[in-house]
Design a protein around this motif. Structure first.
Motif, mmCIF file in Angstrom:
data_model
loop_
_atom_site.group_PDB
_atom_site.id
_atom_site.type_symbol
_atom_site.label_atom_id
_atom_site.label_comp_id
_atom_site.label_asym_id
_atom_site.label_seq_id
_atom_site.Cartn_x
_atom_site.Cartn_y
_atom_site.Cartn_z
ATOM 1 N N MET A 1 0.759 -1.192 0.107
ATOM 2 C CA MET A 1 0.309 -0.023 -0.055
ATOM 3 C C MET A 1 0.818 1.188 0.131
ATOM 4 S SD MET A 1 -3.062 1.437 2.773
ATOM 5 C CE MET A 1 -4.357 0.450 2.076
ATOM 6 N N ALA A 2 0.108 2.332 -0.423
ATOM 7 C CA ALA A 2 1.141 3.676 -0.558
ATOM 8 C C ALA A 2 1.276 4.158 0.834
ATOM 9 C CB ALA A 2 0.194 4.709 -1.266
ATOM 10 N N ASP A 3 1.960 4.990 0.776
ATOM 11 C CA ASP A 3 2.577 5.682 2.191
ATOM 12 C C ASP A 3 1.567 6.517 2.958
ATOM 13 O OD1 ASP A 3 4.977 4.325 1.242
ATOM 14 O OD2 ASP A 3 5.941 5.975 1.158
ATOM 15 N N MET A 4 1.966 6.758 4.340
ATOM 16 C CA MET A 4 1.104 7.683 5.166
ATOM 17 C C MET A 4 2.080 8.777 5.347
ATOM 18 S SD MET A 4 -1.022 5.022 5.778
ATOM 19 C CE MET A 4 -0.723 3.394 5.218
ATOM 20 N N TRP A 5 1.117 10.044 5.190
ATOM 21 C CA TRP A 5 1.914 11.113 5.397
ATOM 22 C C TRP A 5 1.258 11.971 6.636
ATOM 23 C CZ3 TRP A 5 2.383 14.428 0.041
ATOM 24 C CH2 TRP A 5 3.164 13.537 -0.870
ATOM 25 N N VAL A 6 2.167 12.704 7.122
ATOM 26 C CA VAL A 6 1.698 13.302 8.301
ATOM 27 C C VAL A 6 2.030 14.841 8.307
ATOM 28 C CG1 VAL A 6 1.824 13.674 11.078
ATOM 29 C CG2 VAL A 6 1.883 11.385 10.041
ATOM 30 N N GLY A 7 1.216 15.688 8.443
ATOM 31 C CA GLY A 7 1.593 17.193 8.201
ATOM 32 C C GLY A 7 2.010 17.538 9.721
ATOM 33 N N VAL A 8 3.193 18.216 9.857
ATOM 34 C CA VAL A 8 3.893 18.660 11.229
ATOM 35 C C VAL A 8 4.337 20.112 11.319
ATOM 36 C CG1 VAL A 8 5.655 18.232 12.853
ATOM 37 C CG2 VAL A 8 4.628 16.184 11.647
ATOM 38 N N ASN A 9 3.503 20.958 11.888
ATOM 39 C CA ASN A 9 3.874 22.515 12.170
ATOM 40 C C ASN A 9 5.046 22.513 13.134
ATOM 41 O OD1 ASN A 9 4.156 25.008 12.804
ATOM 42 N ND2 ASN A 9 1.754 25.264 12.800
ATOM 43 N N GLY A 10 6.107 22.730 12.686
ATOM 44 C CA GLY A 10 7.415 22.824 13.360
ATOM 45 C C GLY A 10 7.663 24.203 14.212
ATOM 46 N N ALA A 11 6.900 24.986 13.996
ATOM 47 C CA ALA A 11 7.103 26.274 14.396
ATOM 48 C C ALA A 11 7.400 26.641 16.145
ATOM 49 C CB ALA A 11 5.884 27.535 14.244
ATOM 50 N N GLU A 12 6.978 25.675 16.846
ATOM 51 C CA GLU A 12 7.537 25.929 18.012
ATOM 52 C C GLU A 12 8.633 25.211 18.405
ATOM 53 O OE1 GLU A 12 4.164 25.684 21.004
ATOM 54 O OE2 GLU A 12 2.665 26.110 19.077
ATOM 55 N N GLU A 13 9.283 25.511 19.635
ATOM 56 C CA GLU A 13 10.352 24.856 20.191
ATOM 57 C C GLU A 13 10.361 23.541 20.376
ATOM 58 O OE1 GLU A 13 12.733 27.119 20.486
ATOM 59 O OE2 GLU A 13 14.363 26.010 20.913
ATOM 60 N N ALA A 14 9.308 22.855 21.076
ATOM 61 C CA ALA A 14 9.088 21.623 21.361
ATOM 62 C C ALA A 14 8.031 21.235 20.501
ATOM 63 C CB ALA A 14 8.752 21.475 22.862
ATOM 64 N N LEU A 15 8.068 20.057 19.824
ATOM 65 C CA LEU A 15 6.884 19.358 18.948
ATOM 66 C C LEU A 15 5.866 19.280 20.039
ATOM 67 C CD1 LEU A 15 8.321 16.618 16.604
ATOM 68 C CD2 LEU A 15 7.403 18.819 16.041
ATOM 69 N N ARG A 16 4.485 19.721 19.409
ATOM 70 C CA ARG A 16 3.433 19.561 20.264
ATOM 71 C C ARG A 16 3.091 17.864 20.402
ATOM 72 N NH1 ARG A 16 -0.367 23.857 21.463
ATOM 73 N NH2 ARG A 16 0.833 25.456 21.621
ATOM 74 N N GLN A 17 2.369 17.560 21.502
ATOM 75 C CA GLN A 17 2.104 16.235 21.825
ATOM 76 C C GLN A 17 1.446 15.483 20.516
ATOM 77 O OE1 GLN A 17 2.882 14.251 23.779
ATOM 78 N NE2 GLN A 17 1.455 12.707 24.220
ATOM 79 N N VAL A 18 0.137 16.313 19.922
ATOM 80 C CA VAL A 18 -0.451 15.834 18.897
ATOM 81 C C VAL A 18 0.501 15.282 17.580
ATOM 82 C CG1 VAL A 18 -0.808 17.954 17.371
ATOM 83 C CG2 VAL A 18 -2.337 16.338 17.460
ATOM 84 N N ASN A 19 1.476 15.693 17.275
ATOM 85 C CA ASN A 19 2.420 15.109 16.359
ATOM 86 C C ASN A 19 2.803 13.764 16.441
ATOM 87 O OD1 ASN A 19 2.502 17.473 14.677
ATOM 88 N ND2 ASN A 19 3.463 18.463 16.275
ATOM 89 N N ALA A 20 3.081 13.576 18.000
ATOM 90 C CA ALA A 20 3.247 11.958 18.489
ATOM 91 C C ALA A 20 2.325 11.371 18.126
ATOM 92 C CB ALA A 20 4.014 12.139 19.926
#
Ligand SMILES: Cc1cc2nc3c(=O)[nH]c(=O)nc-3n(C[C@H](O)[C@H](O)[C@H](O)COP(=O)(O)OP(=O)(O)OC[C@H]3O[C@@H](n4cnc5c(N)ncnc54)[C@H](O)[C@@H]3O)c2cc1C
Length: 327
Positions: A1-20
């Protein structure tokens, strides 16, 4: 199957939990389908979060390069659409974190590539063969629905509710290929002049484990002192109903509900809130709800796991004193 993409807003110093959380779901789908995970990292030209995303399960990190520090949501949607069109194989899924940005970017993306869009997703499962199944809770969580794209659909776009999915566990030994892609220049008609974030030492409302919320029953801005004291004792975030915001008692960033933020903490304490359907839309997914209201008929008690029929100005300090005694 094709790949999975995740959009990650990296504006902040620490990655937000929702990205994990999104990475955890993407990894689960990719592992079930024998596919790969691409994190599309934007608002982070220096790619400082690339290593963290690799640790969270990204096989590839695509860093979006732009002359703008903050991509307008439409530009993000158009950029993702162009990346999908340019990809050797279109991704099976593109995940974005629910919120104001995704509410503009996700429809723009879905429309541009002719993909179905599932919004406010609270669970993602892999059907046989790895096909993604999205769990939603419409009608203020009165219904649970499991939805899948029609057979033959190339790409599905989904926005994910914060604090709803299990986060990926970081594994520092993982590495990812880092590639760079330009932002879609045709969509730069609008630009964001400045992103202003309210400075607060408190835990973020949408990612908090515990939220203490106040409503019209607080009687005025000074009523929030009681809410703050309990929130301090619990290390909690503060929330509010719309009347508390409309009356100017507290800033709009704290509003929970249909026209405010959606929260799903382990514990939601509603003080002086009647439990309207519009408020419930923002907090019904909380794992445990405690309601304090002096009206035994208040609708909030139908949503609550524990109800305290009392004057909040008496009950909240008692709770706080009990917490202090046990600390
Ligand atoms: C399109 C639309 C969108 C909306 N979006 C939102 C939204 O995002 N979020 C939101 O919250 N609302 C929203 N609303 C408003 C919503 O309909 C309700 O009016 C609102 O949620 C009620 O807020 P409340 O519970 O604080 O106030 P009330 O309904 O007035 O309830 C106050 C409660 O406090 C109790 N109380 C009073 N004094 C005390 C005391 N001393 N101790 C204990 N209890 C006490 C009362 O018994 C009562 O139950 C929206 C409405 C519309 C039409």
């Amino acid at each position: 199957m094709a790949d999975m993409w995740v959009g990650v807003n990296g504006a902040e110093e620490a990655l937000r939990q929702v990205n994990a959380e999104m990475m955890g779901a993407a990894r689960l789908l990719a592992d079930a389908a024998g596919a790969k995970v691409t994190a599309v990292l934007y608002n982070d030209a220096s790619a400082r979060h690339a290593e963290a995303l690799a640790a969270l399960g990204a096989d590839r990190v695509a860093v979006v390069e732009s002359s703008q520090d903050a991509l307008p949501p439409e530009t993000l949607g158009r950029t993702l659409a162009r990346m999908v069109a340019d990809a050797a194989e279109a991704p099976a899924v593109v995940l974005l974190a629910d919120g104001a940005e995704a509410r503009a970017a996700a429809p723009a993306l879905a429309q541009a590539i002719g993909a179905p869009l599932f919004s406010d997703v609270v669970g993602i499962e892999a059907a046989s063969g790895g096909a993604p199944v999205f769990v939603r809770e419409p009608y203020t969580a009165k219904v649970v629905e499991r939805v899948q794209a029609a057979p033959g659909t190339a790409t599905v776009v989904a926005t994910v509710r914060r604090s709803a999915l299990a986060p990926a566990e970081a594994d520092g030994s993982r590495t990812a290929e880092v590639v760079r892609v330009p932002a879609d220049a045709t969509a730069l008609a609008r630009s964001i002049a400045e992103v202003v974030r309210a400075a607060s030492d408190r835990v973020d409302l949408t990612e908090a484990d515990v939220v203490v919320s106040g409503g019209r029953g607080l009687g005025g801005p000074e009523g929030f002192a009681v809410i703050e004291a309990l929130a301090d004792a619990l290390g909690a975030a503060i929330g509010a109903s719309r009347p508390a915001v409309d009356n100017g008692w507290i800033d709009i960033q704290y509003q929970v509900g249909q026209t405010g933020k959606t929260v799903a903490p382990a514990l939601y304490i509603a003080c002086g809130i009647s439990g309207s359907i519009q408020h419930a839309a923002g907090m019904a997914a909380s794992k445990c709800v405690v309601a304090i209201n002096k009206d035994p008929e208040a609708e909030i008690f139908a949503l609550a796991d524990y109800g305290i029929v009392a004057d909040l100005f008496e009950a909240v300090p008692l709770l706080q004193a009990e917490l202090a005694r046990r600390a």
